[in-house]
Design a protein around this motif. Sequence first.
Motif, PDB file in Angstrom:
ATOM      1  N   GLN A   1      80.713  74.741 -27.277  1.00 18.24           N
ATOM      2  CA  GLN A   1      81.279  76.058 -26.991  1.00 18.24           C
ATOM      3  C   GLN A   1      82.094  76.598 -28.158  1.00 18.24           C
ATOM      4  N   CYS A   2      82.621  75.710 -28.978  1.00 21.07           N
ATOM      5  CA  CYS A   2      83.505  76.115 -30.084  1.00 21.07           C
ATOM      6  C   CYS A   2      82.642  76.484 -31.286  1.00 21.07           C
ATOM      7  N   LEU A   3      82.375  77.786 -31.447  1.00 19.70           N
ATOM      8  CA  LEU A   3      81.420  78.242 -32.452  1.00 19.70           C
ATOM      9  C   LEU A   3      82.016  79.139 -33.517  1.00 19.70           C
ATOM     10  N   GLN A   4      83.222  79.617 -33.343  1.00 21.97           N
ATOM     11  CA  GLN A   4      83.807  80.582 -34.263  1.00 21.97           C
ATOM     12  C   GLN A   4      84.381  79.877 -35.491  1.00 21.97           C
ATOM     13  N   VAL A   5      83.722  80.001 -36.634  1.00 20.72           N
ATOM     14  CA  VAL A   5      84.165  79.313 -37.852  1.00 20.72           C
ATOM     15  C   VAL A   5      85.487  79.918 -38.328  1.00 20.72           C
ATOM     16  N   THR A   6      86.486  79.066 -38.515  1.00 18.11           N
ATOM     17  CA  THR A   6      87.781  79.492 -39.043  1.00 18.11           C
ATOM     18  C   THR A   6      87.955  79.075 -40.492  1.00 18.11           C
ATOM     19  N   ALA A   7      87.477  77.880 -40.839  1.00 18.05           N
ATOM     20  CA  ALA A   7      87.632  77.366 -42.205  1.00 18.05           C
ATOM     21  C   ALA A   7      86.534  76.363 -42.480  1.00 18.05           C
ATOM     22  N   ALA A   8      86.202  76.215 -43.756  1.00 20.42           N
ATOM     23  CA  ALA A   8      85.186  75.238 -44.151  1.00 20.42           C
ATOM     24  C   ALA A   8      85.541  74.674 -45.521  1.00 20.42           C
ATOM     25  N   TRP A   9      85.202  73.419 -45.716  1.00 18.00           N
ATOM     26  CA  TRP A   9      85.420  72.752 -47.009  1.00 18.00           C
ATOM     27  C   TRP A   9      84.221  71.868 -47.292  1.00 18.00           C
ATOM     28  N   GLY A  10      83.769  71.852 -48.542  1.00 16.87           N
ATOM     29  CA  GLY A  10      82.676  70.985 -48.951  1.00 16.87           C
ATOM     30  C   GLY A  10      83.091  70.093 -50.099  1.00 16.87           C
ATOM     31  N   VAL A  11      82.365  69.020 -50.285  1.00 18.87           N
ATOM     32  CA  VAL A  11      82.684  68.041 -51.324  1.00 18.87           C
ATOM     33  C   VAL A  11      82.841  68.743 -52.672  1.00 18.87           C
ATOM     34  N   GLY A  12      83.905  68.407 -53.393  1.00 20.47           N
ATOM     35  CA  GLY A  12      84.172  69.024 -54.686  1.00 20.47           C
ATOM     36  C   GLY A  12      85.061  70.243 -54.617  1.00 20.47           C
ATOM     37  N   GLY A  13      85.304  70.769 -53.425  1.00 23.13           N
ATOM     38  CA  GLY A  13      86.125  71.974 -53.275  1.00 23.13           C
ATOM     39  C   GLY A  13      87.612  71.663 -53.309  1.00 23.13           C
ATOM     40  N   GLY A  14      88.404  72.726 -53.369  1.00 26.23           N
ATOM     41  CA  GLY A  14      89.856  72.573 -53.408  1.00 26.23           C
ATOM     42  C   GLY A  14      90.525  73.516 -52.430  1.00 26.23           C
ATOM     43  N   ALA A  15      91.791  73.837 -52.710  1.00 23.70           N
ATOM     44  CA  ALA A  15      92.546  74.755 -51.861  1.00 23.70           C
ATOM     45  C   ALA A  15      92.030  76.181 -52.054  1.00 23.70           C
ATOM     46  N   PHE A  16      92.263  77.008 -51.042  1.00 24.16           N
ATOM     47  CA  PHE A  16      91.886  78.416 -51.143  1.00 24.16           C
ATOM     48  C   PHE A  16      93.002  79.272 -50.574  1.00 24.16           C
ATOM     49  N   GLU A  17      93.339  80.325 -51.316  1.00 23.29           N
ATOM     50  CA  GLU A  17      94.343  81.278 -50.854  1.00 23.29           C
ATOM     51  C   GLU A  17      93.691  82.641 -50.673  1.00 23.29           C
ATOM     52  N   PHE A  18      94.007  83.282 -49.566  1.00 20.40           N
ATOM     53  CA  PHE A  18      93.403  84.567 -49.232  1.00 20.40           C
ATOM     54  C   PHE A  18      94.008  85.682 -50.074  1.00 20.40           C
TER      55      PHE A  18
END
Length: 488
Positions: A258-275
Amino acid sequence: MGSLLISPLLMLALSLVAGAQEDPLFPFSEYLDHGRDVRLRWGFDKATDIITFELTVNTSGWVSLGFSPNGGMAGSDIVIGGVGPQGTYFTDRYAEGNELPSVDKEQNYKLLSLTEVNGQTVMKFQRPIAACDPQDFSVTGIPIKLIYAYGIDDDISYHGSQRGTKEINLLNYMPRSTPSDSKYFDLTMTNYTIPDVRTTYYCKIMPAPFFDRKYHIYRIEPIVEHLDMVHHMVLYHCPPSVTNPHEEVCFHSAEINQCLQVTAAWGVGGGAFEFPEVAGVPIGGDGRVQMYRLEMHYNNPSKLKGRVDNSGLRFFYTSELRQHDAAVLQTGLAVSPGYAIPPNASMYHTYGLCDTSLMRQIGPEPAHDLHVFASILHTHLAGRKVRVGHFRDGQQIDFLTFNENYDFEYQQILNLGETKMIKQGDQVLVECTYNTQDRNTITWGGLETTDEMCMVFLLYYPALDISLCHSFPSPDDLVQELGMTNQK
């Protein structure tokens, strides 16, 4: 070499809330000096190889910006301009040393506008990202030392103390806000023992802290304990019907799904993200504890035993609300075994379609335009390129984003360089290119690292109540393309 044909069977799922817009040409901004007299705004478009600047200086004299190899003048690529008694002047120059830079033989900067009002000079200009001649400086994905100087009048001479340098990564810029009330919370696994099998998708439904009013999440950081095993993490917002914290292997229970709404994602090699400063992910203010599903993909090809993991995501939030609510739209090909890639292919393409004209059919409110500012591109081991085409009225008008040298080990969030608008009725086509010359069997779409995916997460504002917009392949076209006699 081949292409996987699709039928635009669009899957849409529900998500978030609302807002309006910034200057799309200049999403990034930095003051170059401590006194805040020199401000640089910029944006770029890799598809056209153009970077655009707006330099604002509190002066009525000449202004300049340079790209330096070491922070000094020698060897710098410099542009100088101003508004004098005879009108505007603007030149592309090159500095041999600590002296007036000479005019470049090739003028590769383009002036867009130059104004002087109330003691402030504003110079807007463009230049190629890559160098055009030996006296130009290429802008790359690493930090660059920018130099600036200005005068009190239009006599271009020694600048005195009115100069400085600042190192900025123009193409991979990451803002860093420090709201006065900044706090954070973590959503992580808790002492989870990673199974000694090659691939595990494990999900944990858990509550975020309770907030009695609305806040904005403005920065997300990964917490990764086992970089050799944590392949990616996706956080989904759950609907109000999901209230019980629990954890289990993903995709098996109705509640998990039921939980389908993507809020955040991270993949290998990635770092922090600021909006960007105009947008943040909303949390709180609806009178309930909000539940989230953390999906962990563990890749354990050596089948190691006994690893205990507490990885997850850290969310920085503030009560200083931004102009817009931000959200994530997942597009590309739906993750399923319904598409395939043949073996021994040097360059095989698959396509996933998002037709935004269908959005207005399902939302509780009329769908609005999307202002896209960043993306995450995702395939597995056979992926070599990912391109996201933007179509309007049947014609391609742009690439939203692309990576011509995709690296499975380096999946970071990519700033687009400028805010790009997807109007209702536009189509987004995700093309993934694969190389399977090292494989002798069909590679199917699926969850295993040795399976394949073709997906893109688009970060945008203002938020819509839609989080998925992707497509399935046509089974008949798939069978025909692969030369199969039946679907088994």
